[in-house]
Every structure is written in structure tokens, then in C-alpha cells.
Design a protein around this motif. Structure first.
Motif, mmCIF file in Angstrom:
data_model
loop_
_atom_site.group_PDB
_atom_site.id
_atom_site.type_symbol
_atom_site.label_atom_id
_atom_site.label_comp_id
_atom_site.label_asym_id
_atom_site.label_seq_id
_atom_site.Cartn_x
_atom_site.Cartn_y
_atom_site.Cartn_z
ATOM 1 N N UNK A 184 0.632 -1.403 -0.122
ATOM 2 C CA UNK A 184 0.134 0.132 0.247
ATOM 3 C C UNK A 184 0.673 1.246 -0.138
ATOM 4 N N UNK A 198 3.920 1.100 -0.667
ATOM 5 C CA UNK A 198 5.353 1.498 -2.016
ATOM 6 C C UNK A 198 4.064 2.339 -3.243
ATOM 7 N N UNK A 199 2.925 1.384 -3.705
ATOM 8 C CA UNK A 199 2.408 1.190 -4.132
ATOM 9 C C UNK A 199 2.332 -0.093 -5.991
ATOM 10 N N UNK A 200 3.630 -1.578 -4.722
ATOM 11 C CA UNK A 200 4.220 -2.330 -5.528
ATOM 12 C C UNK A 200 2.959 -3.116 -5.774
ATOM 13 N N UNK A 208 8.494 4.437 -2.415
ATOM 14 C CA UNK A 208 7.234 5.479 -2.225
ATOM 15 C C UNK A 208 7.866 7.402 -2.398
ATOM 16 N N UNK A 256 7.012 6.831 -6.483
ATOM 17 C CA UNK A 256 5.525 6.560 -7.313
ATOM 18 C C UNK A 256 4.889 7.926 -6.848
#
Lengths: 157, 119
Positions: free
Chosen positions: A78, A80-82, B15, B18
Motif C-alpha cells: 500500500x 509503495x504502490x507495488x 514511495x 510513486x
């Protein structure tokens, strides 16, 4: 002296609870619910993914986060968006450390207690991970429901 | 725009990158460095328009990195810190940092703080 420490400990606990909500809401966009708090003698980490910060300076203590491997993947995914399934062991270690770091930073600010220094995080992951830190003060364990799983936030402050 | 992200945490670098993309900044290239020493070595042969740097890093921390950088380079540097590090931020600004962002941050926070550095 003891009364002052108790008062400051309570400020830190209150700030910690508020910060957990703020950090998860901002970074991980997770649904979160406070389940309660219990007290135990030692600072024991028994989750599959853990991060700990040592407080020094004006107020000594330990603060940690601990959860199972699946929730750790969801949280780190969540923030990191990975894709959680693509996270490496290094990602999980780093991610749990950053989570502990952000939570402690927010706690420090919200408690308004002045000079408290935060260590670099200690991170532990593993299926049968168990860590124990013998502390001078009891450990309060706050439990949060996150995406139907449990995140424990430990504080010996 | 070429951006350099300096942080010993690979997760934190992800992070930040992104967040930059979610904030809608037009970025041509993003490079990553693990610490101040690596960042300085990358500056020798690559030009950057903006540097985002963590504070606590092994080998060379963010403050030392800013001090070393400012001896020969005026690339804008924005420090990324946890909450509670306000005193450190002031110290970094005195040494030549151009701004700071607190973790946790949202893409909107990045947009508000970094917008001035993106043309």
C-alpha cells in the motif's frame, strides 16, 4: 518524578494511537479499527514482520509494530504502490522499518514532549520470529484491525 | 526534469518516486542513491534539476550531504524527514537545503512543496 513519567507516558500513548490512524490512512489507505490495549511484562515481538524504534533523550522507551506476513505485504504494498506479491524480503524489512519510523515521528510531534530522539529502526521478519526485549517498564500492546487482520503496536514508554 | 532521490531505504525511494508520479510532475528521469556519498559521486557526471534527500543514512547523512553539495553545486535540495525533526530541518535549511517534506506525505503534499521546483 514517577508521576511526571506516568503523565508523559500517557501523552505518548495517546499520540501513538492517533498517529497509527493518521499514518495508515495517509500512506496505506487502509481501513483501520482500534480493538483495544493490553499490558504485558516484556517487549515481545511475535509477528512474522516487525519494526522497532528506540526512544532516547528526554524520554526513554521502545515502540514497535508487529503483524503477520500477509498484512505486512498489504501494508508495504500500500505505501509503495507495488503488487504485494512482488515485494522482496528487503522491501518487507525496509517497509516495516519505515512504518515504525513514521509512526514514531508522528507520536513525537503529537505528544509535544520536546526532546526525544528516535533511533534507526530494527527490523525482523520470519515465519517463526520471536524477539524479546527485557524492559524497565511494562509494555502496552495496542491492537488494530486492518483489512480484517491484526496490527499490533507495542510501546514500553 | 531530472530528479535524484537519496535514501538508504529502497522502500522509501519507491514511495517518493510513486508520489512524484501521482502528483503529476513531468519527470524525464529519476535516479536513486543509497546515501550522501553515492549521491555526490553521481553528481560528478550527471546534472539534476532537483534532489530529494533523507536525513538519517549510513556513510553520509543528509545534513553532511547538503553541506558537501553546497561547496560546488546549487541544485535545489528538499529534505524528507519524519515528523518531529523540525530542529534538524532548520539546521539543514541553514546549510543550504531549499525545503522539506514530512513523512507521511500525500501526492498533494508533494505538489504543494515541490511545485515551485518543476518548470
Amino acid at each position: 518524578m514517577k508521576a511526571l513519567r506516568n503523565e508523559n507516558s500517557q501523552k505518548l500513548m495517546d499520540a501513538l494511537q492517533r498517529t497509527v490512524f493518521a499514518v495508515l490512512d495517509t500512506m496505506a489507505m487502509s481501513e483501520i479499527e482500534f480493538l483495544g490495549v493490553e499490558t504485558q511484562r516484556d517487549f515481545a515481538l511475535d509477528g512474522e514482520a516487525n519494526g522497532v524504534i528506540h526512544l532516547t533523550g528526554g524520554h526513554q522507551g521502545l515502540v514497535g509494530v508487529s503483524t503477520d506476513g500477509i498484512l505486512a505485504q498489504l501494508l508495504v504494498g500500500g505505501i509503495t504502490g507495488l503488487n504485494p506479491a512482488d515485494l522482496t524480503r528487503e522491501d518487507l524489512l525496509d517497509g516495516m522499518g519505515e512504518l515504525a519510523n513514521m509512526i514514531c515521528g508522528g507520536m513525537k510531534t503529537k505528544s509535544e514532549l520536546g526532546q526525544i530522539d528516535l533511533s534507526a529502526p530494527l527490523c525482523l521478519i520470519g515465519a517463526d520470529c520471536y524477539g524479546l526485549w527485557k524492559t524497565e517498564h511494562a509494555t502496552h500492546v495496542m491492537r488494530f484491525k486492518v483489512d480484517e487482520r491484526v496490527l499490533k503496536v507495542l510501546a514500553s514508554v | 526534469m531530472r530528479v535524484l532521490v537519496v535514501d538508504d531505504s529502497s522502500v522509501m525511494r519507491k514511495i517518493v518516486i510513486r508520489g512524484l508520479r501521482q502528483a503529476g510532475f513531468k519527470i524525464d528521469d529519476v535516479l536513486e542513491a543509497n546515501d550522501g556519498v553515492e549521491a555526490l559521486s553521481m553528481l560528478n557526471d550527471k546534472g539534476f534539476d532537483l534532489i530529494l534527500s533523507d536525513w538519517n543514512m549510513p556513510n553520509m547523512d543528509g545534513l553532511t550531504f547538503v553541506k558537501e553539495l553546497r561547496k560546488s553545486d546549487d541544485t535545489p535540495v528538499v529534505m524528507i524527514t519524519t515528523e518531529g525533526g523540525e530542529a534538524k530541518v532548520q539546521e539543514a535549511m541553514k546549510c543550504g537545503a531549499n525545503g522539506h517534506i514530512k513523512k507521511p506525505f500525500t501526492p498533494d503534499d508533494l505538489k504543494a512543496t515541490l511545485g515551485a521546483f518543476f518548470k
